[in-house]
Motif scaffolding. Structure first.
Motif, PDB file in Angstrom:
ATOM      1  N   THR A 185       0.834  -1.211   0.000  1.00  0.00           N
ATOM      2  CA  THR A 185       0.000   0.000   0.000  1.00  0.00           C
ATOM      3  C   THR A 185       0.861   1.251   0.000  1.00  0.00           C
ATOM      4  OG1 THR A 185      -0.149  -0.077   2.413  1.00  0.00           O
ATOM      5  CG2 THR A 185      -1.958  -1.087   1.167  1.00  0.00           C
ATOM      6  N   ASP A 232      -5.390  -0.518  -4.643  1.00  0.00           N
ATOM      7  CA  ASP A 232      -5.766   0.754  -5.252  1.00  0.00           C
ATOM      8  C   ASP A 232      -5.251   1.945  -4.445  1.00  0.00           C
ATOM      9  OD1 ASP A 232      -7.193   2.121  -7.403  1.00  0.00           O
ATOM     10  OD2 ASP A 232      -8.521   2.821  -5.797  1.00  0.00           O
ATOM     11  N   THR A 233      -5.108   1.776  -3.137  1.00  0.00           N
ATOM     12  CA  THR A 233      -4.640   2.879  -2.290  1.00  0.00           C
ATOM     13  C   THR A 233      -3.205   3.296  -2.616  1.00  0.00           C
ATOM     14  OG1 THR A 233      -4.046   1.266  -0.590  1.00  0.00           O
ATOM     15  CG2 THR A 233      -6.188   2.370  -0.358  1.00  0.00           C
ATOM     16  N   ARG A 253      -2.141   3.869  -5.516  1.00  0.00           N
ATOM     17  CA  ARG A 253      -2.238   4.726  -6.700  1.00  0.00           C
ATOM     18  C   ARG A 253      -1.825   6.165  -6.404  1.00  0.00           C
ATOM     19  NH1 ARG A 253      -5.530   3.986 -11.324  1.00  0.00           N
ATOM     20  NH2 ARG A 253      -6.468   2.196 -10.325  1.00  0.00           N
ATOM     21  N   LYS A 254      -2.082   6.648  -5.207  1.00  0.00           N
ATOM     22  CA  LYS A 254      -1.795   8.044  -4.867  1.00  0.00           C
ATOM     23  C   LYS A 254      -0.297   8.372  -4.895  1.00  0.00           C
ATOM     24  CE  LYS A 254      -1.866   7.153   0.081  1.00  0.00           C
ATOM     25  NZ  LYS A 254      -2.660   7.249   1.277  1.00  0.00           N
ATOM     26  N   HIS A 255       0.552   7.349  -4.898  1.00  0.00           N
ATOM     27  CA  HIS A 255       2.004   7.551  -4.918  1.00  0.00           C
ATOM     28  C   HIS A 255       2.565   7.635  -6.333  1.00  0.00           C
ATOM     29  CE1 HIS A 255       2.347   6.922  -0.598  1.00  0.00           C
ATOM     30  NE2 HIS A 255       1.459   5.960  -0.756  1.00  0.00           N
ATOM     31  N   SER A 284       1.666   8.311 -10.875  1.00  0.00           N
ATOM     32  CA  SER A 284       0.820   8.966 -11.867  1.00  0.00           C
ATOM     33  C   SER A 284      -0.344   8.032 -12.182  1.00  0.00           C
ATOM     34  CB  SER A 284       1.617   9.244 -13.136  1.00  0.00           C
ATOM     35  OG  SER A 284       0.749   9.577 -14.191  1.00  0.00           O
ATOM     36  N   ASP A 285      -1.548   8.527 -12.003  1.00  0.00           N
ATOM     37  CA  ASP A 285      -2.737   7.701 -12.221  1.00  0.00           C
ATOM     38  C   ASP A 285      -2.819   7.177 -13.656  1.00  0.00           C
ATOM     39  OD1 ASP A 285      -5.047   6.582 -11.004  1.00  0.00           O
ATOM     40  OD2 ASP A 285      -6.278   7.988 -12.150  1.00  0.00           O
ATOM     41  N   CYS A 330      -1.187   3.687 -13.997  1.00  0.00           N
ATOM     42  CA  CYS A 330      -1.551   2.636 -13.038  1.00  0.00           C
ATOM     43  C   CYS A 330      -2.695   1.750 -13.495  1.00  0.00           C
ATOM     44  CB  CYS A 330      -1.935   3.264 -11.697  1.00  0.00           C
ATOM     45  SG  CYS A 330      -0.568   4.042 -10.843  1.00  0.00           S
TER      46      CYS A 330
END
Length: 174
Positions: free
Chosen positions: A134, A155-156, A158-160, A162-163, A166
């Motif tokens: 995560t 999915d969490t 993803r914030k780290h 570029s969307d 991903c």
């Protein structure tokens, strides 16, 4: 969740860079077995005396060792050597990639993944990475910039990244 199918079938030669633990190494074997019906060549880049070297030998996957140093959260005098060892690993990985000419580099994680990722970027070989945590480790936090695609277990995470790069696939062998 709908299942997303990602296939390596359009590639003729894949370089794997998965290191360290059975949870990181054994998915390579599963991917090779999953694509056994498609003619593909593989190579594996890792540490000389390691689980990945043993698995590559068992599966008859050509294995290439490069120099690397695992950065630790505990201070060690070896940390001073890291930039030099990384540079050496980049040149070793670059030589392997130039000789073997893979269509893609697929990296899970590990100390050597940064060297191989930089070498693949230098040679314009697409880099795909998989992040199973995560909160990504430092190697994937760096490599995502160079990566063409990023596969996530959570999915969490993803914030780290570029969307746009991903795709949530959970464990890569799912």
């Amino acid at each position: 969740h709908s299942k997303i199918m990602i296939s390596f079938a359009k590639y003729k030669k894949i370089a794997f860079v998965w290191w360290w633990t059975g949870g990181h190494v054994t998915p390579i074997v599963a991917l090779v077995h999953e694509h056994a019906h498609v003619h593909m060549d593989y190579l594996w880049i890792g540490w000389k005396i390691s689980l990945e070297a043993e698995e590559a030998k068992k599966e008859k996957i050509p294995f290439f060792a490069i120099s690397t140093l695992k950065l630790s959260t505990i201070w060690s005098p070896k940390v001073i050597l890291y930039p030099f060892i990384l540079l050496r690993g980049i040149f070793q990985a670059r030589a392997v990639l130039l000789k073997e000419k893979p269509d893609i580099v697929f990296s899970k994680w590990g100390p050597g993944s940064v060297a191989v990722g930089i070498a693949s970027w230098m040679l314009m070989i697409p880099l795909w990475i998989h992040e199973s945590d995560t909160i990504p480790g430092w190697s994937n936090r760096f490599l995502w910039i160079l990566a063409e695609r990023i596969f996530l277990w959570f999915d969490t995470a993803r914030k780290h990244f570029s969307d746009l790069k991903c795709t949530v696939v959970w464990q890569i062998i799912d």
